[in-house]
Design a protein around this motif. Structure first.
Motif, short mmCIF file in Angstrom:
data_model
loop_
_atom_site.label_atom_id
_atom_site.label_comp_id
_atom_site.label_asym_id
_atom_site.label_seq_id
_atom_site.Cartn_x
_atom_site.Cartn_y
_atom_site.Cartn_z
N ALA A 1 0.82 -1.21 0.00
CA ALA A 1 0.00 0.00 0.00
C ALA A 1 0.86 1.26 0.00
CB ALA A 1 -0.91 -0.01 1.23
N ALA A 2 2.07 1.16 0.58
CA ALA A 2 2.96 2.32 0.67
C ALA A 2 3.63 2.65 -0.65
CB ALA A 2 4.02 2.07 1.73
N ARG A 3 3.57 1.71 -1.62
CA ARG A 3 4.21 1.91 -2.91
C ARG A 3 5.69 2.29 -2.72
NH1 ARG A 3 0.00 -0.14 -4.28
NH2 ARG A 3 -1.34 0.50 -6.02
N ASN A 4 6.39 1.47 -1.94
CA ASN A 4 7.80 1.73 -1.66
C ASN A 4 8.63 1.71 -2.94
OD1 ASN A 4 7.37 1.88 1.12
ND2 ASN A 4 7.47 -0.34 1.33
N LEU A 5 9.65 2.57 -2.98
CA LEU A 5 10.52 2.66 -4.15
C LEU A 5 11.74 1.77 -3.98
CD1 LEU A 5 10.46 6.50 -4.91
CD2 LEU A 5 9.24 4.68 -6.13
N TYR A 6 12.23 1.24 -5.10
CA TYR A 6 13.41 0.39 -5.12
C TYR A 6 14.25 0.71 -6.35
CZ TYR A 6 10.84 -2.31 -1.64
OH TYR A 6 10.14 -2.67 -0.52
N THR A 7 15.53 0.44 -6.24
CA THR A 7 16.42 0.53 -7.41
C THR A 7 16.52 -0.86 -8.02
OG1 THR A 7 17.71 2.33 -6.43
CG2 THR A 7 18.74 1.09 -8.22
N LEU A 8 16.21 -0.96 -9.30
CA LEU A 8 16.23 -2.26 -9.98
C LEU A 8 17.37 -2.27 -10.99
CD1 LEU A 8 14.87 -5.03 -10.47
CD2 LEU A 8 13.48 -3.92 -12.24
N LEU A 9 18.29 -3.22 -10.80
CA LEU A 9 19.41 -3.41 -11.72
C LEU A 9 19.07 -4.61 -12.60
CD1 LEU A 9 22.36 -2.56 -12.46
CD2 LEU A 9 23.13 -4.24 -10.79
N VAL A 10 18.90 -4.36 -13.90
CA VAL A 10 18.53 -5.42 -14.85
C VAL A 10 19.75 -5.74 -15.70
CG1 VAL A 10 16.94 -6.13 -16.66
CG2 VAL A 10 16.17 -4.53 -14.89
N ILE A 11 20.38 -6.89 -15.44
CA ILE A 11 21.60 -7.28 -16.18
C ILE A 11 21.18 -8.15 -17.35
CG2 ILE A 11 23.91 -8.25 -15.98
CD1 ILE A 11 23.70 -7.93 -12.96
N LYS A 12 21.28 -7.60 -18.56
CA LYS A 12 20.76 -8.29 -19.75
C LYS A 12 21.81 -9.16 -20.42
CE LYS A 12 19.53 -4.28 -21.43
NZ LYS A 12 18.96 -3.20 -22.27
N GLU A 13 23.09 -8.80 -20.27
CA GLU A 13 24.15 -9.54 -20.95
C GLU A 13 24.58 -10.72 -20.07
OE1 GLU A 13 27.53 -10.84 -22.84
OE2 GLU A 13 27.83 -9.79 -20.95
N HIS A 14 24.48 -11.93 -20.59
CA HIS A 14 24.66 -13.14 -19.78
C HIS A 14 26.05 -13.23 -19.16
CE1 HIS A 14 21.12 -15.40 -21.90
NE2 HIS A 14 20.74 -14.34 -21.22
N GLN A 15 27.10 -12.93 -19.92
CA GLN A 15 28.46 -13.02 -19.39
C GLN A 15 28.68 -12.04 -18.24
OE1 GLN A 15 30.83 -15.26 -20.04
NE2 GLN A 15 29.29 -16.28 -21.33
N THR A 16 28.08 -10.87 -18.35
CA THR A 16 28.20 -9.86 -17.29
C THR A 16 27.46 -10.32 -16.04
OG1 THR A 16 28.34 -8.09 -18.94
CG2 THR A 16 27.82 -7.45 -16.68
N ALA A 17 26.29 -10.92 -16.22
CA ALA A 17 25.52 -11.44 -15.09
C ALA A 17 26.31 -12.52 -14.37
CB ALA A 17 24.18 -11.99 -15.57
N LYS A 18 26.95 -13.39 -15.15
CA LYS A 18 27.76 -14.47 -14.59
C LYS A 18 28.95 -13.89 -13.83
CE LYS A 18 30.37 -18.59 -15.94
NZ LYS A 18 30.85 -19.41 -17.08
#
Length: 280
Positions: free
Chosen positions: A33-50
């Motif tokens: 209900a508070a609609r809390n804010l967050y920072t979302l890091l979306v890692i799209k490149e597989h090698q970088t995620a690894k």
């Protein structure tokens, strides 16, 4: 744009950065209900995620210690971090207005934030190099995780981070270079030789060379007080201007509709009768 995890339904409210490697988004959780804010890091490149996950493993740490939740979305690794208000150190630090003691105090806070960050050095290095240090109103320092992983280097060590941190501190102390800022002079010498291997060495140097606290004159105190509170004063002045603008608009409309301004009539008509005498 929505992202769904087991616990959260995240709606993007602002895009900070988009690249082939990773996106950085500010999202609100629709499941609260508070609609809390967050920072979302979306890692799209597989090698970088690894590589990102491997850096934590190599340091003997768990990536879970730094983020709130992680999940996969359309093949991308998504990391949810706590959102904190952006107050970039480079924008909110007022070195010209602070005393040397205050500047050195902020420097100590920067070092302590690095030491207690519980992050592997390759990630910490990116945060330092990309200016992800933020300054709160009480001069404590904190990180945000709005980082570009394009330059993620798993070989970065504490030495690299300590030298990068020393460079940040040198810029913070530069406004005091003309004073007897021994801390600034020492940093200048050691940075040129890349002499720092550990954060503890950097901490000791700032502590040892820090200027003793000095009493300020009334003029400097007033200037420092105004500098620290100028954001709040600006808001007060803005509110006063808005009230005056509304009064001016109401007065203008009253003049058009009634031919005069009612509230002015109250002020002036009150003086037409004094006691039993009427002024003509």
């Amino acid at each position: 744009m929505f992202y769904q995890s087991q616990k959260m339904k995240l709606e993007c409210v602002r895009v900070v950065k988009e690249s082939e490697i990773n996106d950085i988004l500010i999202c609100q959780d629709l499941n609260t209900a508070a609609r809390n804010l967050y920072t979302l890091l979306v890692i799209k490149e597989h090698q970088t995620a690894k590589k990102y996950l491997e850096v934590f493993e190599q340091a003997g740490m768990s990536a879970q210690d730094s983020y709130i939740e992680s999940f996969s979305d359309k093949g991308a690794l998504c990391m949810v971090f706590e959102y904190k208000q952006e107050r970039p150190l480079k924008d909110f630090y007022m070195g010209e207005s602070y005393t040397l003691t205050e500047c050195e105090s902020v420097c100590i806070n920067v070092i302590m934030t690095c030491i207690t960050s519980n992050l592997p050095y390759p990630i910490l290095y990116l945060l330092l190099k990309q200016g992800q240090l933020h300054l709160s109103k009480d001069h404590t320092v904190y990180f945000s995780y709005q980082i570009d992983l394009t330059e993620l280097d798993s070989e970065k060590s504490e030495r690299d981070c300590a030298v990068a941190c020393a460079s940040v501190l040198r810029e913070l102390l530069r406004p005091k270079a003309s004073q007897k800022a021994f801390s600034y002079r020492l940093l200048e010498k050691k940075i040129s030789r890349k002499s720092y291997d550990k954060f503890t060495e950097l901490y000791k140097d700032i502590r040892i060379t820090a200027a003793p606290g000095q009493k300020q004159g009334i003029r400097k105190k007033m200037k420092a007080w105004f500098s620290r509170r100028q954001e709040g004063l600006f808001r007060v002045l803005l509110c006063i201007c808005l009230v005056l603008a509304v009064l001016a608009l109401v007065s203008f409309l009253s003049q058009l509709i009634f031919g005069d301004i009612p509230w002015l009539r109250i002020l002036f008509n009150g003086f037409k009768t004094i006691g039993t005498e009427t002024l003509v």
